[in-house]
Motif scaffolding. Structure first.
Motif, PDB file in Angstrom:
ATOM      1  N   THR A  91       0.848  -1.194   0.000  1.00  0.00           N
ATOM      2  CA  THR A  91       0.000   0.000   0.000  1.00  0.00           C
ATOM      3  C   THR A  91       0.883   1.242   0.000  1.00  0.00           C
ATOM      4  O   THR A  91       1.934   1.275   0.634  1.00  0.00           O
ATOM      5  CB  THR A  91      -0.915   0.018   1.235  1.00  0.00           C
ATOM      6  OG1 THR A  91      -0.125  -0.087   2.418  1.00  0.00           O
ATOM      7  CG2 THR A  91      -1.909  -1.135   1.189  1.00  0.00           C
ATOM      8  N   TYR A  94      -0.769   4.670   2.999  1.00  0.00           N
ATOM      9  CA  TYR A  94      -1.376   4.192   4.239  1.00  0.00           C
ATOM     10  C   TYR A  94      -0.868   2.787   4.533  1.00  0.00           C
ATOM     11  O   TYR A  94      -0.283   2.129   3.679  1.00  0.00           O
ATOM     12  CB  TYR A  94      -2.906   4.203   4.146  1.00  0.00           C
ATOM     13  CG  TYR A  94      -3.478   3.152   3.209  1.00  0.00           C
ATOM     14  CD1 TYR A  94      -3.973   1.947   3.689  1.00  0.00           C
ATOM     15  CD2 TYR A  94      -3.509   3.372   1.835  1.00  0.00           C
ATOM     16  CE1 TYR A  94      -4.497   0.985   2.833  1.00  0.00           C
ATOM     17  CE2 TYR A  94      -4.027   2.415   0.971  1.00  0.00           C
ATOM     18  CZ  TYR A  94      -4.518   1.226   1.464  1.00  0.00           C
ATOM     19  OH  TYR A  94      -5.028   0.276   0.621  1.00  0.00           O
ATOM     20  N   GLN A  96      -2.212  -0.908   6.455  1.00  0.00           N
ATOM     21  CA  GLN A  96      -3.386  -1.600   6.978  1.00  0.00           C
ATOM     22  C   GLN A  96      -2.954  -2.812   7.770  1.00  0.00           C
ATOM     23  O   GLN A  96      -2.198  -3.645   7.295  1.00  0.00           O
ATOM     24  CB  GLN A  96      -4.308  -2.021   5.825  1.00  0.00           C
ATOM     25  CG  GLN A  96      -5.614  -2.611   6.301  1.00  0.00           C
ATOM     26  CD  GLN A  96      -6.638  -2.734   5.186  1.00  0.00           C
ATOM     27  OE1 GLN A  96      -6.371  -2.402   4.047  1.00  0.00           O
ATOM     28  NE2 GLN A  96      -7.822  -3.214   5.526  1.00  0.00           N
ATOM     29  N   ASP A 121      -3.714   7.647  -2.363  1.00  0.00           N
ATOM     30  CA  ASP A 121      -3.487   6.324  -1.766  1.00  0.00           C
ATOM     31  C   ASP A 121      -3.622   5.280  -2.862  1.00  0.00           C
ATOM     32  O   ASP A 121      -4.551   5.343  -3.671  1.00  0.00           O
ATOM     33  CB  ASP A 121      -4.519   6.034  -0.675  1.00  0.00           C
ATOM     34  CG  ASP A 121      -4.441   7.033   0.469  1.00  0.00           C
ATOM     35  OD1 ASP A 121      -3.372   7.634   0.628  1.00  0.00           O
ATOM     36  OD2 ASP A 121      -5.442   7.198   1.184  1.00  0.00           O
ATOM     37  N   ALA A 122      -2.728   4.314  -2.873  1.00  0.00           N
ATOM     38  CA  ALA A 122      -2.765   3.300  -3.934  1.00  0.00           C
ATOM     39  C   ALA A 122      -2.403   1.934  -3.385  1.00  0.00           C
ATOM     40  O   ALA A 122      -1.761   1.802  -2.335  1.00  0.00           O
ATOM     41  CB  ALA A 122      -1.816   3.688  -5.055  1.00  0.00           C
ATOM     42  N   VAL A 123      -2.821   0.913  -4.120  1.00  0.00           N
ATOM     43  CA  VAL A 123      -2.453  -0.474  -3.833  1.00  0.00           C
ATOM     44  C   VAL A 123      -1.750  -1.032  -5.060  1.00  0.00           C
ATOM     45  O   VAL A 123      -2.264  -0.921  -6.179  1.00  0.00           O
ATOM     46  CB  VAL A 123      -3.698  -1.336  -3.511  1.00  0.00           C
ATOM     47  CG1 VAL A 123      -3.303  -2.801  -3.327  1.00  0.00           C
ATOM     48  CG2 VAL A 123      -4.395  -0.831  -2.272  1.00  0.00           C
ATOM     49  N   LYS A 170      -8.446   9.589 -13.531  1.00  0.00           N
ATOM     50  CA  LYS A 170      -7.962   8.578 -12.579  1.00  0.00           C
ATOM     51  C   LYS A 170      -7.427   7.324 -13.285  1.00  0.00           C
ATOM     52  O   LYS A 170      -6.331   6.851 -12.999  1.00  0.00           O
ATOM     53  CB  LYS A 170      -9.085   8.208 -11.615  1.00  0.00           C
ATOM     54  CG  LYS A 170      -8.675   7.270 -10.501  1.00  0.00           C
ATOM     55  CD  LYS A 170      -9.838   7.035  -9.554  1.00  0.00           C
ATOM     56  CE  LYS A 170      -9.487   6.011  -8.503  1.00  0.00           C
ATOM     57  NZ  LYS A 170     -10.613   5.720  -7.601  1.00  0.00           N
ATOM     58  N   GLN A 174      -3.551   6.012 -13.548  1.00  0.00           N
ATOM     59  CA  GLN A 174      -3.165   4.660 -13.117  1.00  0.00           C
ATOM     60  C   GLN A 174      -2.346   3.953 -14.190  1.00  0.00           C
ATOM     61  O   GLN A 174      -1.332   3.317 -13.900  1.00  0.00           O
ATOM     62  CB  GLN A 174      -4.418   3.824 -12.796  1.00  0.00           C
ATOM     63  CG  GLN A 174      -5.031   4.135 -11.463  1.00  0.00           C
ATOM     64  CD  GLN A 174      -6.270   3.298 -11.182  1.00  0.00           C
ATOM     65  OE1 GLN A 174      -6.792   3.360 -10.079  1.00  0.00           O
ATOM     66  NE2 GLN A 174      -6.750   2.539 -12.132  1.00  0.00           N
ATOM     67  N   LYS A 198      -3.866   0.311  -8.310  1.00  0.00           N
ATOM     68  CA  LYS A 198      -5.175   0.931  -8.210  1.00  0.00           C
ATOM     69  C   LYS A 198      -5.134   2.024  -7.161  1.00  0.00           C
ATOM     70  O   LYS A 198      -4.643   1.810  -6.055  1.00  0.00           O
ATOM     71  CB  LYS A 198      -6.238  -0.102  -7.827  1.00  0.00           C
ATOM     72  CG  LYS A 198      -6.525  -1.099  -8.928  1.00  0.00           C
ATOM     73  CD  LYS A 198      -7.597  -2.092  -8.502  1.00  0.00           C
ATOM     74  CE  LYS A 198      -7.870  -3.094  -9.628  1.00  0.00           C
ATOM     75  NZ  LYS A 198      -8.818  -4.134  -9.218  1.00  0.00           N
ATOM     76  N   PHE A 199      -5.692   3.194  -7.536  1.00  0.00           N
ATOM     77  CA  PHE A 199      -5.839   4.280  -6.574  1.00  0.00           C
ATOM     78  C   PHE A 199      -7.074   4.041  -5.730  1.00  0.00           C
ATOM     79  O   PHE A 199      -8.117   3.622  -6.246  1.00  0.00           O
ATOM     80  CB  PHE A 199      -5.930   5.631  -7.280  1.00  0.00           C
ATOM     81  CG  PHE A 199      -4.625   6.103  -7.844  1.00  0.00           C
ATOM     82  CD1 PHE A 199      -3.615   6.528  -7.001  1.00  0.00           C
ATOM     83  CD2 PHE A 199      -4.402   6.106  -9.207  1.00  0.00           C
ATOM     84  CE1 PHE A 199      -2.404   6.950  -7.511  1.00  0.00           C
ATOM     85  CE2 PHE A 199      -3.200   6.520  -9.735  1.00  0.00           C
ATOM     86  CZ  PHE A 199      -2.189   6.941  -8.876  1.00  0.00           C
ATOM     87  N   GLN A 200      -6.952   4.310  -4.438  1.00  0.00           N
ATOM     88  CA  GLN A 200      -8.103   4.224  -3.556  1.00  0.00           C
ATOM     89  C   GLN A 200      -8.940   5.491  -3.703  1.00  0.00           C
ATOM     90  O   GLN A 200      -8.470   6.523  -4.177  1.00  0.00           O
ATOM     91  CB  GLN A 200      -7.648   4.069  -2.102  1.00  0.00           C
ATOM     92  CG  GLN A 200      -6.697   2.898  -1.882  1.00  0.00           C
ATOM     93  CD  GLN A 200      -7.325   1.556  -2.218  1.00  0.00           C
ATOM     94  OE1 GLN A 200      -7.322   1.126  -3.357  1.00  0.00           O
ATOM     95  NE2 GLN A 200      -7.878   0.905  -1.216  1.00  0.00           N
ATOM     96  N   ASP A 201     -10.195   5.439  -3.309  1.00  0.00           N
ATOM     97  CA  ASP A 201     -11.063   6.610  -3.418  1.00  0.00           C
ATOM     98  C   ASP A 201     -10.580   7.718  -2.506  1.00  0.00           C
ATOM     99  O   ASP A 201     -10.229   7.464  -1.359  1.00  0.00           O
ATOM    100  CB  ASP A 201     -12.505   6.247  -3.088  1.00  0.00           C
ATOM    101  CG  ASP A 201     -13.111   5.338  -4.134  1.00  0.00           C
ATOM    102  OD1 ASP A 201     -12.639   5.395  -5.281  1.00  0.00           O
ATOM    103  OD2 ASP A 201     -14.016   4.571  -3.793  1.00  0.00           O
TER     104      ASP A 201
END
Length: 201
Positions: A91, A94, A96, A121-123, A170, A174, A198-201
């Motif tokens: 991540t 952030y 988790q 924020d991205a994964v 967006k 990406q 993937k970008f988080q909202d």
């Protein structure tokens, strides 16, 4: 009729004498234990989600997939297992831990091309594609991936306007970040395959 004097027979044995053959039994016992240890260390199991790098005298000489395998005992050969068949993720912005999410502002906050601040924020989903490169080309491949992803996101978002970045752009952003990330992995031969970002909202 022969008379055996028990005291005389016992006198022949000195105090502290070992029973006959005991020394030989100890030697054979120790040899047996040594052979079992060596035999046990010669076989290893690779799980379904793993691949194992085989090192001979510390140098990479091949790799094995899932199953039971033979190797020469240490220090001739040793095995390093990595979860190469497992899709992993990191991540950005952030962390988790279970249901607890804690922001990492130094990764998330970025400046757009029109000098606004956006939190991104991205994964990143990834796999190990080359075991040798993953183990030897970069000191800490996962930290390298995190730094490369963060740098790629900053580079792309830094060239876009805020409105575009948070609305229609967006998906395009990406794709651009993924392309930059792939380029960095290829340049440094990290042995990491980028599956998705993937970008988080």
């Amino acid at each position: 009729m022969d008379v055996i004097d028990i005291n005389t027979r016992n006198a022949r044995r000195k105090v502290g004498d070992l029973p006959p053959g005991l020394f030989r039994k100890i030697i054979f016992g120790l040899l047996g234990v040594f052979v079992l240890i060596v035999a046990y260390s010669c076989f290893y199991t690779v799980q379904e989600q793993e691949r194992a790098a085989v090192l001979t005298f510390g140098k990479y000489t091949g790799e094995t997939r899932a199953g039971l395998h033979f190797k020469w005992p240490y220090p001739i050969q040793q095995v390093v297992k990595v979860p190469a068949e497992l899709t992993q993720q990191i991540t950005i912005g952030y962390r988790q831990n279970g249901s607890d999410i804690s922001p990492v502002d130094e990764e998330a906050l970025m400046i757009t091309g029109d000098e606004n601040i956006v939190s991104a924020d991205a994964v990143v989903q990834w796999k190990i594609s080359n075991v040798r490169d993953y183990l030897y080309n970069v000191d800490n491949p996962e930290q390298f991936l995190r730094n490369a992803a963060s740098a790629s996101i900053r580079s792309v978002i830094g060239s876009e306007k805020l409105d575009y970045a948070i609305t229609d752009g967006k998906t395009d952003i990406q794709d651009k970040v993924r392309a930059k990330l792939l380029e960095l992995q290829d340049t440094y031969q990290t042995g990491i395959q980028i599956i998705d970002i993937k970008f988080q909202d």
